[in-house]
Design an enzyme around this catalytic site. Sequence first.
Site, PDB file in Angstrom:
ATOM      1  CD1 TRP A   5       3.978   6.210  -0.411  1.00  0.00           C
ATOM      2  CD2 TRP A   5       2.500   4.869   0.122  1.00  0.00           C
ATOM      3  NE1 TRP A   5       2.515   6.882  -0.468  1.00  0.00           N
ATOM      4  CE2 TRP A   5       1.627   5.959  -0.011  1.00  0.00           C
ATOM      5  CE3 TRP A   5       1.692   3.692   0.733  1.00  0.00           C
ATOM      6  CZ2 TRP A   5       0.306   5.958   0.021  1.00  0.00           C
ATOM      7  CZ3 TRP A   5       0.485   3.662   1.015  1.00  0.00           C
ATOM      8  CH2 TRP A   5      -0.404   4.568   0.620  1.00  0.00           C
ATOM      9  CG  HIS A 299       1.448  -4.253  -3.591  1.00  0.00           C
ATOM     10  ND1 HIS A 299       1.093  -3.249  -4.833  1.00  0.00           N
ATOM     11  CD2 HIS A 299       0.345  -5.050  -3.488  1.00  0.00           C
ATOM     12  CE1 HIS A 299      -0.039  -3.672  -5.141  1.00  0.00           C
ATOM     13  NE2 HIS A 299      -0.559  -4.706  -4.277  1.00  0.00           N
ATOM     14  CB  THR A 300       8.853  -2.861  -4.013  1.00  0.00           C
ATOM     15  OG1 THR A 300       8.415  -1.473  -4.280  1.00  0.00           O
ATOM     16  CG2 THR A 300       8.904  -3.694  -5.052  1.00  0.00           C
ATOM     17  CB  CYS A 301       5.668   0.720  -0.621  1.00  0.00           C
ATOM     18  SG  CYS A 301       6.296   1.796  -1.967  1.00  0.00           S
ATOM     19  CG  PHE A 302       2.773  -1.866   1.460  1.00  0.00           C
ATOM     20  CD1 PHE A 302       2.743  -1.107   2.560  1.00  0.00           C
ATOM     21  CD2 PHE A 302       2.449  -1.504   0.346  1.00  0.00           C
ATOM     22  CE1 PHE A 302       2.150   0.317   2.428  1.00  0.00           C
ATOM     23  CE2 PHE A 302       1.740  -0.163   0.196  1.00  0.00           C
ATOM     24  CZ  PHE A 302       1.607   0.546   1.261  1.00  0.00           C
TER      25      PHE A 302
END
Length: 334
Positions: A5, A299-302
């Site tokens: 994401w 959570h790298t996407c967030f």
Amino acid sequence: RGIDWGGLGRELFVLLFDALLDPSEGLFRRFKKDDPQALLHPSSAAKDRLKWFDFAGRLVGKCLYETCKGNPRYVKARFTRSFLAQLVSLRVTCKVGHQTFTRVSFFAWQHFESDDPEFYVTKIKYVKENDVDDLELVFAEDVYADGKLETFPLKPNGEEIAVTNENKLEYLDLVTQFRLVDQVRSQVEAFVRGLGEIVPIDLLSVFDENELELLMCGASEYNVKDLKSNSRVEGNWASENVVEWFWSAVGSFTQEELAQLLQFTTGSSQIPPGGVAKLSPRFSVIHSTAHINGLPTAHTCFNQICLPDYDSYEQLQSSLLLAVNEGSFGFEMI
């Protein structure tokens, strides 16, 4: 293992550029080989690997395209001013796919001051500031390649034209043209062809080389106060001290460790040109229900780092350092 994401894609680009731009791969070089902070420049020895320069240009173009869409992708590198200047000094004349361009072919010797400081001091600056009538210089450059010495005239019959105090500035400009431009002309043109397949080449002419670097590479100087004031904290820890301990630990980090923290949390060690405030989503510290004194996760996407409860500052600091130093890279797409 994860579904992308945004965070995994950022990390994928970091890994691709790490491989492509590694001087040991031979596509790019540093003028000062033993200095890992020296700027990267296309290698004159890579004329037979133009497809890789085309590919590198496409990757940079993809980064620029995604960044302009609000999904930043940054190149983790610093390039020579002369290479960046060649990218932005484009005018419409020559065909590249559905676009046309031509490169300005003249660069000033001042580029050596940032690109190759040693050569600047020992030759460029010396010639500029001293009497050269007795140095027996001519308008030609010697190049060692594959154990052989080859002489290249800088102008027609240059081997027979002496450098004097009257023409030495012309000589310096021609040396610059030869060393920074002519020797890597085909490599830069291949890079531009790839870049032009993704973004309109003529749009780059509105930037200077410093602005283009910021757009391509983001910023890489970290300020803990800026990070803290533009972060979000969410959750309830057993001890109210955990978040305070976290920021104390981060405040003790070196610039390299701060880069690892951002890589661990966001998938990229680079930050937007406007600073951490421009990260989207915001940098967040989230409570984790994992085992007490366990390792942080992210959570790298967030842009989230997840902290479990800790018994002490020392335990948090050691766990955080272990996580960001050993777990900043690695994933499997599903």
